[in-house]
Design a protein around this motif. Sequence first.
Motif, PDB file in Angstrom:
ATOM      1  N   ASN A 152       1.280  -1.591   0.351  1.00  0.00           N
ATOM      2  CA  ASN A 152       0.161  -0.253   0.045  1.00  0.00           C
ATOM      3  C   ASN A 152       0.906   1.056   0.123  1.00  0.00           C
ATOM      4  O   ASN A 152       1.671   0.985   0.733  1.00  0.00           O
ATOM      5  CB  ASN A 152      -1.186  -0.501   1.337  1.00  0.00           C
ATOM      6  N   THR A 153       0.985   1.562  -1.099  1.00  0.00           N
ATOM      7  CA  THR A 153       1.518   3.117  -1.545  1.00  0.00           C
ATOM      8  C   THR A 153       1.061   4.504  -2.190  1.00  0.00           C
ATOM      9  O   THR A 153       0.805   3.740  -3.022  1.00  0.00           O
ATOM     10  CB  THR A 153       2.879   2.240  -1.744  1.00  0.00           C
ATOM     11  N   PRO A 154       0.891   5.182  -1.752  1.00  0.00           N
ATOM     12  CA  PRO A 154       1.079   5.739   0.054  1.00  0.00           C
ATOM     13  C   PRO A 154       0.422   5.039   0.967  1.00  0.00           C
ATOM     14  O   PRO A 154      -0.353   4.616   0.385  1.00  0.00           O
ATOM     15  CB  PRO A 154       0.459   7.206  -0.318  1.00  0.00           C
ATOM     16  N   ASN A 155       1.119   4.644   2.454  1.00  0.00           N
ATOM     17  CA  ASN A 155       0.409   3.881   3.362  1.00  0.00           C
ATOM     18  C   ASN A 155      -0.851   4.681   3.870  1.00  0.00           C
ATOM     19  O   ASN A 155      -0.611   5.551   4.505  1.00  0.00           O
ATOM     20  CB  ASN A 155       1.900   3.638   3.412  1.00  0.00           C
ATOM     21  N   LYS A 160       3.479   6.605   4.473  1.00  0.00           N
ATOM     22  CA  LYS A 160       4.501   6.550   3.306  1.00  0.00           C
ATOM     23  C   LYS A 160       4.683   6.310   1.802  1.00  0.00           C
ATOM     24  O   LYS A 160       3.839   5.908   1.954  1.00  0.00           O
ATOM     25  CB  LYS A 160       5.561   5.307   5.021  1.00  0.00           C
ATOM     26  N   VAL A 161       5.620   6.851   1.603  1.00  0.00           N
ATOM     27  CA  VAL A 161       5.927   6.270   0.004  1.00  0.00           C
ATOM     28  C   VAL A 161       6.868   5.936  -0.350  1.00  0.00           C
ATOM     29  O   VAL A 161       8.508   6.689   0.106  1.00  0.00           O
ATOM     30  CB  VAL A 161       5.508   7.983  -0.792  1.00  0.00           C
ATOM     31  N   PHE A 162       6.717   4.511  -0.688  1.00  0.00           N
ATOM     32  CA  PHE A 162       8.100   3.467  -0.596  1.00  0.00           C
ATOM     33  C   PHE A 162       8.955   3.975  -1.282  1.00  0.00           C
ATOM     34  O   PHE A 162       8.567   4.643  -3.168  1.00  0.00           O
ATOM     35  CB  PHE A 162       7.851   2.278  -0.838  1.00  0.00           C
ATOM     36  N   GLU A 185      -3.205   1.759  -4.451  1.00  0.00           N
ATOM     37  CA  GLU A 185      -2.299   2.318  -4.708  1.00  0.00           C
ATOM     38  C   GLU A 185      -3.816   3.641  -4.679  1.00  0.00           C
ATOM     39  O   GLU A 185      -3.251   4.741  -5.681  1.00  0.00           O
ATOM     40  CB  GLU A 185      -1.364   2.426  -5.975  1.00  0.00           C
ATOM     41  N   HIS A 197       5.026   9.515  -6.307  1.00  0.00           N
ATOM     42  CA  HIS A 197       4.306   8.376  -6.422  1.00  0.00           C
ATOM     43  C   HIS A 197       5.495   7.289  -7.328  1.00  0.00           C
ATOM     44  O   HIS A 197       4.621   7.738  -8.751  1.00  0.00           O
ATOM     45  CB  HIS A 197       3.014   8.671  -6.437  1.00  0.00           C
TER      46      HIS A 197
END
Length: 393
Positions: A152-155, A160-162, A185, A197
Amino acid sequence: MEVLARIFDFAPPKHVTEALADVARSDNVLLHQYTKEYGHPRLVNILSKLYSKLINREINPDTEMLISEGAQQALYNIFNGILDYGDEVIVIEPFFESYEPMIRETGAKPIFIPLTHNGSNNGCVLTTNDFHLDKKELESMFNSKTKAILLNTPNNPLGKVFNMEEMQMIADLCKKWNVLCIADEVYEWLVYKPYQHIRMATLPGMWERTITVGSAGKTFNITGWRTGWAYGPAGLMNNFKVIYQNSIYAHLTPIQEAIAIAFEKEFDLMLNNPKECFFYTLSEELFTKREFLMKAFVKAGLKPIQPQGGYMIMADFQSQDLKIDLSKETESSKDIQLTKWLARKGLMGFPGSAFYGTENKHMAKNLIRFCFIKQDENLCAAARILDELFSNK
């Protein structure tokens, strides 16, 4: 008044609501009847056009796209379509609270791994960029039973953005163990500068093993319209398309038509006038709201975690234990006690432990999640409540 609850009080773009009104008044009677079961043609066509550009790969609107009753239902159908009893799914903590029960319902087992930080950050405010996966721990979780990893990004709830290094680490393990990636997403457009992202399906070798989930509710501030989607290679989409067809059959036609019109407008703006495109302007507007609420938390002596994306802030209340009387609370979990205590003061949040598996709930004992996609007057009201509760004056 309860402020900072997760319910929006923030209006969608006017052209989106006008589109729905126009559809409702349309003389085209077919817009009030069943549409194509896997997605209204106008909507799947514009979404496939949009994501084909974003991931630099042609997406077939008929075989590689599904419209659902919200992103949550898309996830539910995906889990039931690809998971079997005894499968394992790696879930990164903190996680959207519905993941665990949906996975367990299939007979599969969620395997949890927490994002962690060193805790100090040299006295500065923690950001979600300080939270990381332990590479060796993640590697140890992949085995012959692993069917998928849920990214899950952003979480939500952390924001959190991986980054590319983290995404590549996950992708490499997926390819090594022949594991699917379910990429949630839904907050894809809500990323704050300088972060960006990254879509998992764009990484080399990952299109073939990734199902991506999106949300109109998060894109246009229309969560009540309950419209989401999933896209991915046709071979991965087939099973959960069958589940969808034999449960819901087809999503609401007028809602899909209106969302399609909205996406057509924004896609044109994205290409020709990006400064006016809602995909980008919403995050710019929310940046100011994020900064306002972060300052209010810091002023109150709390420890908020600055999000890179989304519209949630996790705040640590441990530093204010002496000012919080939880003696009358009956719940065993401190974060739930805190949440109820704050609610009675007019400040509504969500207990942090809801976003962790049983073994790691202790990591969130002082954490509450708050929503800042709010009108300014409600954010100001929240700041006043925080000041009244925790001011040293």
